[in-house]
Design a protein around this motif. Sequence first.
Motif, short mmCIF file in Angstrom:
data_model
loop_
_atom_site.label_atom_id
_atom_site.label_comp_id
_atom_site.label_asym_id
_atom_site.label_seq_id
_atom_site.Cartn_x
_atom_site.Cartn_y
_atom_site.Cartn_z
N GLN A 71 30.09 35.90 70.20
CA GLN A 71 31.08 36.61 69.75
C GLN A 71 32.14 37.24 71.66
O GLN A 71 31.44 38.14 72.00
CB GLN A 71 31.10 37.65 68.91
CG GLN A 71 32.23 37.90 68.83
CD GLN A 71 33.71 37.26 67.67
OE1 GLN A 71 32.94 36.05 67.33
NE2 GLN A 71 34.31 37.06 68.70
N PRO A 72 32.98 36.55 71.43
CA PRO A 72 33.96 37.14 72.58
C PRO A 72 34.14 38.01 72.43
O PRO A 72 34.57 38.51 70.89
CB PRO A 72 35.50 36.11 73.05
CG PRO A 72 34.40 34.93 72.57
CD PRO A 72 33.50 35.41 71.42
N ARG A 73 34.28 39.31 73.60
CA ARG A 73 35.09 41.13 72.51
C ARG A 73 35.72 41.25 74.47
O ARG A 73 36.22 40.45 75.57
CB ARG A 73 33.60 41.98 72.74
CG ARG A 73 33.17 41.93 71.89
CD ARG A 73 33.45 41.78 71.11
NE ARG A 73 31.87 41.88 69.79
CZ ARG A 73 32.41 41.41 68.33
NH1 ARG A 73 33.21 41.55 67.69
NH2 ARG A 73 30.53 40.92 67.69
N VAL A 74 37.42 41.85 73.73
CA VAL A 74 38.58 41.94 74.49
C VAL A 74 38.47 43.33 74.09
O VAL A 74 38.72 44.11 73.63
CB VAL A 74 39.37 41.38 74.37
CG1 VAL A 74 40.59 40.96 75.64
CG2 VAL A 74 39.08 39.45 74.61
N GLN A 80 27.09 45.43 76.47
CA GLN A 80 27.98 44.11 77.05
C GLN A 80 27.34 43.37 77.71
O GLN A 80 27.05 42.55 78.54
CB GLN A 80 29.02 43.70 76.18
CG GLN A 80 28.85 44.31 74.54
CD GLN A 80 30.35 44.41 74.15
OE1 GLN A 80 31.33 43.80 74.82
NE2 GLN A 80 30.70 44.85 72.72
N ALA A 117 37.30 40.68 79.13
CA ALA A 117 36.85 40.00 78.20
C ALA A 117 34.91 39.65 78.54
O ALA A 117 34.61 39.57 79.87
CB ALA A 117 37.15 38.63 78.01
N THR A 118 34.23 40.35 77.47
CA THR A 118 32.97 39.92 77.83
C THR A 118 32.33 38.85 76.06
O THR A 118 33.04 38.66 75.90
CB THR A 118 32.41 41.37 77.55
OG1 THR A 118 32.50 42.15 76.74
CG2 THR A 118 32.78 42.08 79.22
N VAL A 119 31.02 39.16 76.80
CA VAL A 119 30.72 38.45 75.48
C VAL A 119 29.39 39.60 74.69
O VAL A 119 29.27 39.58 75.18
CB VAL A 119 29.90 36.36 75.78
CG1 VAL A 119 29.39 36.46 74.67
CG2 VAL A 119 30.67 36.26 76.15
#
Length: 143
Positions: free
Chosen positions: A25-28, A54, A19-21
């Motif tokens: 917005q979180p991104r997985v 990211q 998980a990054t940001v």
Amino acid sequence: MSEKEMYALMNANPGFHLATVEGDQPRVRGMFLFRADENGLIFHTASTKDVYAQIMNNPKAEMCFFGDGTQIRVTGVLEHVIDDELKEEIFNHPSRKFLQAWKANGIDHLLQIFRMKNCEAITWTMETNFAPKEPVKLCNGSE
């Protein structure tokens, strides 16, 4: 679960979710661990990927591993690793044969390595579902 047991589970189950940001917005996405030990959790990606941008913009991340009915969530800050020896080790590792095409096509410079150190892990199982969280410090060893 001890620190050593966590490393063993991660290495035995190298597929993990990262998980990054991006902005707010979180991104997985699924990733492939290279190695987990007291010196850090190491993985790689390409500099052309969104995940690379990211991480470079906000290195705070969380990794989620699962195996043998146990989930391990690891929270920390990723560091970008510039290490030609480690890069060669990754390219030559039997689990990374898919990277040989990168070298053959002259795009091996795209490989970017990240390490999470000085992080914190929390385990979860169905049996401990409602138990209080017990954070464990990971990757506090020397390089």
